[in-house]
Write a protein that holds these residues in place. Structure first.
Motif, PDB file in Angstrom:
ATOM      1  N   ASP A 284       0.720  -0.646   0.001  1.00  0.00           N
ATOM      2  CA  ASP A 284       0.031  -0.469   0.169  1.00  0.00           C
ATOM      3  C   ASP A 284       0.758   1.228  -0.107  1.00  0.00           C
ATOM      4  O   ASP A 284       1.562   1.490   0.997  1.00  0.00           O
TER       5      ASP A 284
ATOM      6  N   ILE B 257      -7.707  -9.808   1.527  1.00  0.00           N
ATOM      7  CA  ILE B 257      -8.513  -8.569   0.549  1.00  0.00           C
ATOM      8  C   ILE B 257      -9.243  -9.480  -0.253  1.00  0.00           C
ATOM      9  O   ILE B 257      -8.542 -11.135  -0.689  1.00  0.00           O
TER      10      ILE B 257
ATOM     11  N   PHE C   7     -10.285  -0.034  -5.032  1.00  0.00           N
ATOM     12  CA  PHE C   7      -9.395  -0.796  -4.082  1.00  0.00           C
ATOM     13  C   PHE C   7     -10.334  -0.127  -3.311  1.00  0.00           C
ATOM     14  O   PHE C   7      -9.682   1.151  -2.660  1.00  0.00           O
ATOM     15  N   ASN C   8     -10.721  -0.406  -1.938  1.00  0.00           N
ATOM     16  CA  ASN C   8     -11.130  -0.157  -0.351  1.00  0.00           C
ATOM     17  C   ASN C   8     -10.678  -0.194   0.061  1.00  0.00           C
ATOM     18  O   ASN C   8     -10.931  -1.115   0.590  1.00  0.00           O
ATOM     19  N   ASP C   9      -9.634   0.159   0.702  1.00  0.00           N
ATOM     20  CA  ASP C   9      -8.803  -0.096   2.043  1.00  0.00           C
ATOM     21  C   ASP C   9      -9.521   0.682   2.947  1.00  0.00           C
ATOM     22  O   ASP C   9      -9.012   1.263   3.811  1.00  0.00           O
ATOM     23  N   TRP C  10     -10.376  -0.506   3.669  1.00  0.00           N
ATOM     24  CA  TRP C  10     -10.721  -0.136   4.846  1.00  0.00           C
ATOM     25  C   TRP C  10      -9.942   0.222   5.562  1.00  0.00           C
ATOM     26  O   TRP C  10      -8.888  -0.766   6.038  1.00  0.00           O
ATOM     27  N   SER C  11     -10.368   0.705   7.304  1.00  0.00           N
ATOM     28  CA  SER C  11      -9.290   1.631   8.255  1.00  0.00           C
ATOM     29  C   SER C  11      -9.868   2.274   9.307  1.00  0.00           C
ATOM     30  O   SER C  11     -11.450   2.591   8.563  1.00  0.00           O
TER      31      SER C  11
ATOM     32  N   LYS D 230      -5.694  -1.955   9.598  1.00  0.00           N
ATOM     33  CA  LYS D 230      -5.868  -1.915   7.598  1.00  0.00           C
ATOM     34  C   LYS D 230      -5.829  -3.535   7.965  1.00  0.00           C
ATOM     35  O   LYS D 230      -6.617  -3.438   6.778  1.00  0.00           O
TER      36      LYS D 230
ATOM     37  N   SER E 215      -9.642  -5.764   2.979  1.00  0.00           N
ATOM     38  CA  SER E 215      -9.663  -4.793   2.161  1.00  0.00           C
ATOM     39  C   SER E 215     -10.916  -4.972   0.833  1.00  0.00           C
ATOM     40  O   SER E 215     -10.317  -6.861   0.766  1.00  0.00           O
TER      41      SER E 215
END
Ligand code: MN
Length: 421
Positions: free
Chosen positions: A132, A172, A237-241, A259, A263
């Protein structure tokens, strides 16, 4: 010009106006029908072309081996750019309205075409490694302003190298799979000891990711000039946080559990070849990067990005409108930097851009920035407000390019947030 990109080409398959998948796109994915085996497909209009069957029927002649019968695209992508380009060109010609080879064989057409509504899409590649980056200047500035010091928002290294970290590939997941709110430690405001519980600041990150071809042996490097030969294509790409978890845990080694719980990616890989007509200049880079990060030509891409929040039983509201072209460090620079020390890459590795924020407040690519750390809630169409993402909200990200002649898109990545267990 790449043959498949010819803007004048039309297919005998019906393509609705404003479809993400005209014949100039032909993105690759992995699908199954009624729970049967997973194999490779290509999107065209509202259809999926079954590449495994197409190969077995003898229509794909540019490669010798059936790499389409596997549940992942890695074997196909590992063939390299020349082969993946040749297959895409072959498909464009096969489905051209002027070509009757397959068009007139209704029996074969019935075997190779499925309605997108009737298929299940899966993760397109087995992701060996996931990196990332943090390549949006606006995003890095916003986060630095909120968490550190508005006067020194960017860290001293930021304008000299594409900052990145190694993420986790096992979590992912494809679009459509719900994401459970993570639990973990956080330090409440003004508290001295941490607490444990469900994240109170669940957030999305609007990103795009590129997927690599097979790289060079360990010890070798890929230059900015060579880099695009090693990039197969891109997904949304949704990089959940989890921002509260992130704030407490990230010093000194960077993000970890905030993180790596999930994702989400869009299912169709749009090839870098298909994006060729949408090249644009990136932001001016001052100071001039070191020689190994310098590049020639247009290396950014004009890709419109949108984020929607859809509360349960309510309509979706657009909360962000950004563009991939805002990225300060381009993909060629990211890959050159990633390999300059001799680090090797493999076919199917995934490299996310980092949150893509633009210069205006409606182009910020995370709730953290949109609500400015939770200070300014944003209003949704149903009258409700959000500082971060609520349970049962669905976050939808879309991406598309248009230049007046053609329009191609990425479909969407859509995922619902479920309560912590
Ligand atoms: Mn990220």
């Amino acid at each position: 010009m790449i043959d498949a990109n010819n803007p004048d080409r039309k297919s005998f398959i019906d393509v609705p106006e404003n479809s993400d998948f005209p014949i100039q796109n032909l993105p690759f994915g992995i699908f199954s029908v009624n729970g049967d085996f997973q194999r490779a497909g290509v999107a065209l209009g509202n259809k999926v072309i079954d590449l495994d069957t197409l190969f077995k029927l003898g229509y794909i002649k540019s490669i010798d081996e059936n790499v389409f019968e596997y549940p992942m695209l890695n074997a196909f992508i590992a063939l390299g750019k020349d082969s993946t380009r040749a297959v895409r060109n072959e498909l464009a010609n096969l489905f051209d309205e002027k070509n009757y080879e397959l068009q007139n064989n209704k029996g074969h057409l019935n075997q190779v075409l499925f309605d997108q509504n009737n298929v299940e899409m899966h993760l397109p590649v087995e992701i060996g490694d996931y990196t990332d980056f943090y390549s949006s200047r606006e995003h890095a500035t916003n986060v630095g302003t909120m968490f550190r010091d508005p006067k020194n928002a960017l860290m001293p290294n930021w304008l000299h190298l594409p900052v990145g970290y190694h993420g986790r590939s096992s979590s992912i997941i494809p679009s459509g799979i719900p994401v459970k709110r993570p639990k973990g430690q956080s330090l409440p405001p003004n508290a001295e000891t941490p607490v444990f519980g469900p994240s109170q600041r669940m957030d999305f990150e609007l990103e795009m990711a590129f997927i690599s071809h097979q790289g060079k042996p360990i010890g070798d490097s890929i230059s900015t000039t060579e880099a695009e030969n090693y990039i197969f294509g891109m997904v949304v790409f949704n990089d959940w946080s989890a921002r509260d978890l992130q704030k407490w845990e990230y010093v000194p080694l960077g993000p970890f559990l905030a993180k790596n719980f999930a994702s989400s990616v869009s299912p169709w890989i749009v090839t870098l070849d298909a994006l060729e007509p949408y090249r644009v200049e990136g932001p001016t880079q001052v100071p001039q990067p070191m020689p190994y990060l310098q590049f020639d030509g247009k290396k950014n891409f004009d890709i419109n990005l949108e984020v929607y929040i859809k509360p349960e039983n309510s309509q979706a509201s657009k909360v962000c409108q950004s563009n991939f072209k805002f990225l300060y460090w381009n993909m060629a620079q990211q890959l050159a930097h990633h390999t300059v020390n001799g680090c090797n890459i493999n076919a199917g590795d995934m490299f996310a851009s980092g949150t893509i924020s633009g210069p205006t407040k409606d182009s910020y690519g995370s709730m953290l920035e949109l609500s400015w750390g939770g200070k300014n809630p944003i209003k949704l169409a149903d009258g409700s407000e959000r500082k971060f993402i609520n349970d049962h909200d669905t976050v939808i990200m879309k991406a598309n390019c248009h230049n007046g002649k053609t329009r191609i898109g990425f479909g969407e990545v859509s995922s619902k947030v479920l309560p912590a267990s």
